[in-house]
Design a protein around this motif. Sequence first.
Motif, mmCIF file in Angstrom:
data_model
loop_
_atom_site.group_PDB
_atom_site.id
_atom_site.type_symbol
_atom_site.label_atom_id
_atom_site.label_comp_id
_atom_site.label_asym_id
_atom_site.label_seq_id
_atom_site.Cartn_x
_atom_site.Cartn_y
_atom_site.Cartn_z
ATOM 1 N N HIS A 139 0.834 -1.203 0.000
ATOM 2 C CA HIS A 139 0.000 0.000 0.000
ATOM 3 C C HIS A 139 0.873 1.259 0.000
ATOM 4 O O HIS A 139 0.611 2.214 -0.748
ATOM 5 C CB HIS A 139 -0.914 -0.005 1.230
ATOM 6 N N LYS A 140 1.920 1.247 0.829
ATOM 7 C CA LYS A 140 2.831 2.400 0.885
ATOM 8 C C LYS A 140 3.598 2.553 -0.427
ATOM 9 O O LYS A 140 3.800 3.667 -0.916
ATOM 10 C CB LYS A 140 3.803 2.236 2.050
ATOM 11 N N LEU A 141 4.027 1.420 -0.982
ATOM 12 C CA LEU A 141 4.770 1.479 -2.243
ATOM 13 C C LEU A 141 3.883 1.972 -3.387
ATOM 14 O O LEU A 141 4.335 2.731 -4.252
ATOM 15 C CB LEU A 141 5.333 0.095 -2.586
ATOM 16 N N GLU A 142 2.622 1.560 -3.370
ATOM 17 C CA GLU A 142 1.703 2.018 -4.416
ATOM 18 C C GLU A 142 1.586 3.541 -4.388
ATOM 19 O O GLU A 142 1.604 4.201 -5.435
ATOM 20 C CB GLU A 142 0.319 1.395 -4.204
ATOM 21 N N LYS A 143 1.489 4.106 -3.194
ATOM 22 C CA LYS A 143 1.403 5.566 -3.070
ATOM 23 C C LYS A 143 2.675 6.225 -3.600
ATOM 24 O O LYS A 143 2.614 7.243 -4.298
ATOM 25 C CB LYS A 143 1.190 5.956 -1.602
ATOM 26 N N LYS A 144 3.817 5.616 -3.256
ATOM 27 C CA LYS A 144 5.099 6.179 -3.695
ATOM 28 C C LYS A 144 5.211 6.163 -5.215
ATOM 29 O O LYS A 144 5.577 7.164 -5.839
ATOM 30 C CB LYS A 144 6.250 5.378 -3.082
ATOM 31 N N PHE A 145 4.883 5.017 -5.820
ATOM 32 C CA PHE A 145 4.970 4.916 -7.277
ATOM 33 C C PHE A 145 3.931 5.806 -7.948
ATOM 34 O O PHE A 145 4.177 6.369 -9.022
ATOM 35 C CB PHE A 145 4.786 3.462 -7.719
ATOM 36 N N SER A 146 2.754 5.925 -7.331
ATOM 37 C CA SER A 146 1.703 6.767 -7.909
ATOM 38 C C SER A 146 2.127 8.233 -7.931
ATOM 39 O O SER A 146 1.803 8.968 -8.856
ATOM 40 C CB SER A 146 0.399 6.609 -7.119
ATOM 41 N N ARG A 147 2.843 8.658 -6.880
ATOM 42 C CA ARG A 147 3.336 10.049 -6.859
ATOM 43 C C ARG A 147 4.287 10.285 -8.022
ATOM 44 O O ARG A 147 4.274 11.351 -8.639
ATOM 45 C CB ARG A 147 4.039 10.337 -5.529
#
Length: 257
Positions: A139-147
Amino acid sequence: EVLLDEEESFKQQLQQDQDSFLVQLQSYAENVEQFSSFGPCTDEEMDKRAKFVDELSEKLESAKNTAKLLNRKEELFKLELTEYADLDATIAAFEPFCRLWRTVSLFVANCNVWTFGPFNELDANKIEADIREWYGVLHKLEKKFSRSENDGDNKSKGPSAVCVDFKQRITEFRKHLPIISNLRSPGLRPRHWQQLSVVLNQATIDPNKFLTFDILQQFKVTEHTTEIEEICTVAEKEFALERALDSMCAEWTTIEF
């Protein structure tokens, strides 16, 4: 003069070593850049990517040691120390990709064990803890990649999609945890498995013989969750009563009349 010649020779060798090292660092940076385009894939391909991550991780760790060694040689010759900022940048860029592919690799490997390994060795609480941790990481990585995507780096859509894909897979498996937990209850006795066998329209199921969750799914356990939960709830209550009686008996044996 001989010493000066040797020193000059060592300096030249050091320069060659540094030049070669910088070429290596560039290749590692290009390897890391590849990960930004890796999107959803088969589990077989995922395994290859996870191994690629391990190999690159070892190379970067070795590169850190090489950088320190080269700096020590520069100190020896009283030369200005080279700052390997590119190495630090490559390691920082690699970190989220490393966490991504190691996390999904762990999930796939463990999911295979949970599905096809001995059912009587499953620990529902441990499974829940593991998948909660992995889901949180993704979930945290998804946010990072989405940014990164929002910043215009379209290549990051691949890793972000991988996060979404595996979060869904984890969510799907998590749906099975209540039934796994029920069927792994220590209170289940042969009589309860006999009742479960009737519900599942199977010959007597013996959990001590080879039994997997995959086999239980073939028995359509997910279509009988209510009946299974009722049998397991009764088994738990009986088990709790048995333990209470055992505790009372143990206390009585210490009492002198």
